[in-house]
Design a protein around this motif. Sequence first.
Motif, short mmCIF file in Angstrom:
data_model
loop_
_atom_site.label_atom_id
_atom_site.label_comp_id
_atom_site.label_asym_id
_atom_site.label_seq_id
_atom_site.Cartn_x
_atom_site.Cartn_y
_atom_site.Cartn_z
N ALA A 137 -37.21 -9.19 11.47
CA ALA A 137 -36.58 -8.13 12.27
C ALA A 137 -35.41 -8.66 13.09
CB ALA A 137 -37.62 -7.48 13.18
N LYS A 138 -35.49 -9.91 13.51
CA LYS A 138 -34.41 -10.50 14.30
C LYS A 138 -33.23 -10.90 13.42
CE LYS A 138 -33.32 -14.36 17.36
NZ LYS A 138 -33.83 -15.61 17.93
N ASN A 139 -33.52 -11.55 12.28
CA ASN A 139 -32.45 -12.12 11.47
C ASN A 139 -31.99 -11.24 10.31
OD1 ASN A 139 -32.16 -14.88 12.72
ND2 ASN A 139 -34.36 -14.80 12.32
N TYR A 140 -32.79 -10.26 9.93
CA TYR A 140 -32.45 -9.39 8.81
C TYR A 140 -32.66 -7.93 9.20
CZ TYR A 140 -32.13 -13.80 6.50
OH TYR A 140 -31.75 -15.08 6.19
N ALA A 141 -32.17 -7.60 10.38
CA ALA A 141 -32.20 -6.22 10.88
C ALA A 141 -31.02 -5.46 10.30
CB ALA A 141 -32.13 -6.23 12.40
N PRO A 142 -31.09 -4.14 10.31
CA PRO A 142 -29.94 -3.37 9.81
C PRO A 142 -28.70 -3.67 10.64
CG PRO A 142 -31.85 -1.94 10.17
CD PRO A 142 -32.19 -3.28 10.74
N LYS A 143 -27.58 -3.73 9.98
CA LYS A 143 -26.33 -3.93 10.69
C LYS A 143 -25.82 -2.55 11.08
CE LYS A 143 -24.80 -8.13 8.41
NZ LYS A 143 -23.79 -8.76 7.57
N SER A 144 -25.40 -2.44 12.33
CA SER A 144 -24.86 -1.15 12.74
C SER A 144 -23.45 -1.05 12.18
CB SER A 144 -24.87 -1.01 14.25
OG SER A 144 -24.05 -2.00 14.83
N MET A 145 -23.28 -0.06 11.36
CA MET A 145 -21.99 0.13 10.73
C MET A 145 -21.32 1.32 11.39
SD MET A 145 -21.78 -2.24 8.46
CE MET A 145 -20.48 -1.74 7.39
N GLY A 146 -20.36 1.05 12.20
CA GLY A 146 -19.62 2.12 12.85
C GLY A 146 -18.38 2.44 12.07
N ARG A 147 -17.48 3.02 12.75
CA ARG A 147 -16.20 3.34 12.16
C ARG A 147 -15.46 2.05 11.83
NH1 ARG A 147 -11.26 5.59 14.85
NH2 ARG A 147 -10.23 6.39 13.02
N ARG A 148 -14.70 2.07 10.78
CA ARG A 148 -13.94 0.87 10.43
C ARG A 148 -12.94 0.54 11.53
NH1 ARG A 148 -8.90 2.11 9.46
NH2 ARG A 148 -8.33 4.04 8.45
N ALA A 149 -12.53 -0.71 11.57
CA ALA A 149 -11.55 -1.13 12.58
C ALA A 149 -10.21 -0.48 12.28
CB ALA A 149 -11.42 -2.64 12.56
N ASN A 150 -9.46 -0.24 13.33
CA ASN A 150 -8.13 0.34 13.16
C ASN A 150 -7.25 -0.63 12.38
OD1 ASN A 150 -8.72 2.65 14.59
ND2 ASN A 150 -8.06 1.77 16.54
N LEU A 151 -6.40 -0.07 11.55
CA LEU A 151 -5.45 -0.90 10.81
C LEU A 151 -4.37 -1.38 11.76
CD1 LEU A 151 -5.05 1.32 7.63
CD2 LEU A 151 -6.43 -0.73 7.89
N GLU A 152 -4.06 -2.65 11.66
CA GLU A 152 -3.04 -3.23 12.54
C GLU A 152 -2.01 -3.95 11.68
OE1 GLU A 152 -4.95 -5.69 15.42
OE2 GLU A 152 -6.27 -4.08 16.10
N ASN A 153 -0.81 -4.12 12.23
CA ASN A 153 0.26 -4.82 11.55
C ASN A 153 0.55 -4.22 10.18
OD1 ASN A 153 0.39 -6.63 13.72
ND2 ASN A 153 -1.19 -7.90 12.79
N VAL A 154 0.60 -2.90 10.13
CA VAL A 154 0.89 -2.21 8.89
C VAL A 154 2.26 -1.58 9.00
CG1 VAL A 154 0.19 -0.33 7.37
CG2 VAL A 154 -1.53 -1.73 8.49
N GLU A 155 3.06 -1.76 7.99
CA GLU A 155 4.38 -1.16 7.99
C GLU A 155 4.26 0.20 7.31
OE1 GLU A 155 8.68 -2.21 6.14
OE2 GLU A 155 7.50 -3.87 6.97
N TRP A 156 4.35 1.27 8.11
CA TRP A 156 4.17 2.61 7.59
C TRP A 156 5.48 3.15 7.04
CZ3 TRP A 156 -0.64 4.18 7.12
CH2 TRP A 156 -1.61 3.63 7.94
N TYR A 157 5.40 4.02 6.07
CA TYR A 157 6.57 4.66 5.51
C TYR A 157 6.20 6.09 5.16
CZ TYR A 157 4.17 3.68 1.14
OH TYR A 157 3.25 3.62 0.13
N GLU A 158 7.20 6.93 5.06
CA GLU A 158 6.95 8.33 4.73
C GLU A 158 7.02 8.54 3.24
OE1 GLU A 158 8.50 11.51 6.84
OE2 GLU A 158 8.68 10.42 8.73
#
Length: 160
Positions: A137-158
Amino acid sequence: MSEENKFKDQAKQVYRMLIMVWCVVLLGTVFAIYALVDPSLSAFNTDEELQPVVVENTIEEDDWDKIEDGIHLRTGFVDDDGLMTVVNNCTSCHSAKMVTQNRMTKERWVATIRWMQETQNLWDLGKNEDIIVNYLAKNYAPKSMGRRANLENVEWYELN
């Protein structure tokens, strides 16, 4: 010979012929399935002498229970209190991967142990059960999976 007896003899001959055809079809099917499973027909190839498969253990005897970077090398289990109790009880029946690929709460680990005891002939763990369940239970407990991390250092284009 009466007509009735001739008819019975012919019926017996037809019946025997049907049995023979059925046997030939069955044997042909078995051979076809074998040919699909083993295209080389190795069971019929007697030219080569069969060689035993040798699997070498990559862990030296001295390193059998070695721990490196907090990981038990032989099993891949996390080094923590109860490690060897888990190794001795869990890997007697299945690989360590069966444990490490699963992540469960304490209640689910207990339920899984009960299932193994009821259906897989797992022995009564006695006082080791608490040690094993706490470790898992300590070492193989479920991992809390939240929202993915925000994308950073991305060059956006239209898009046009």
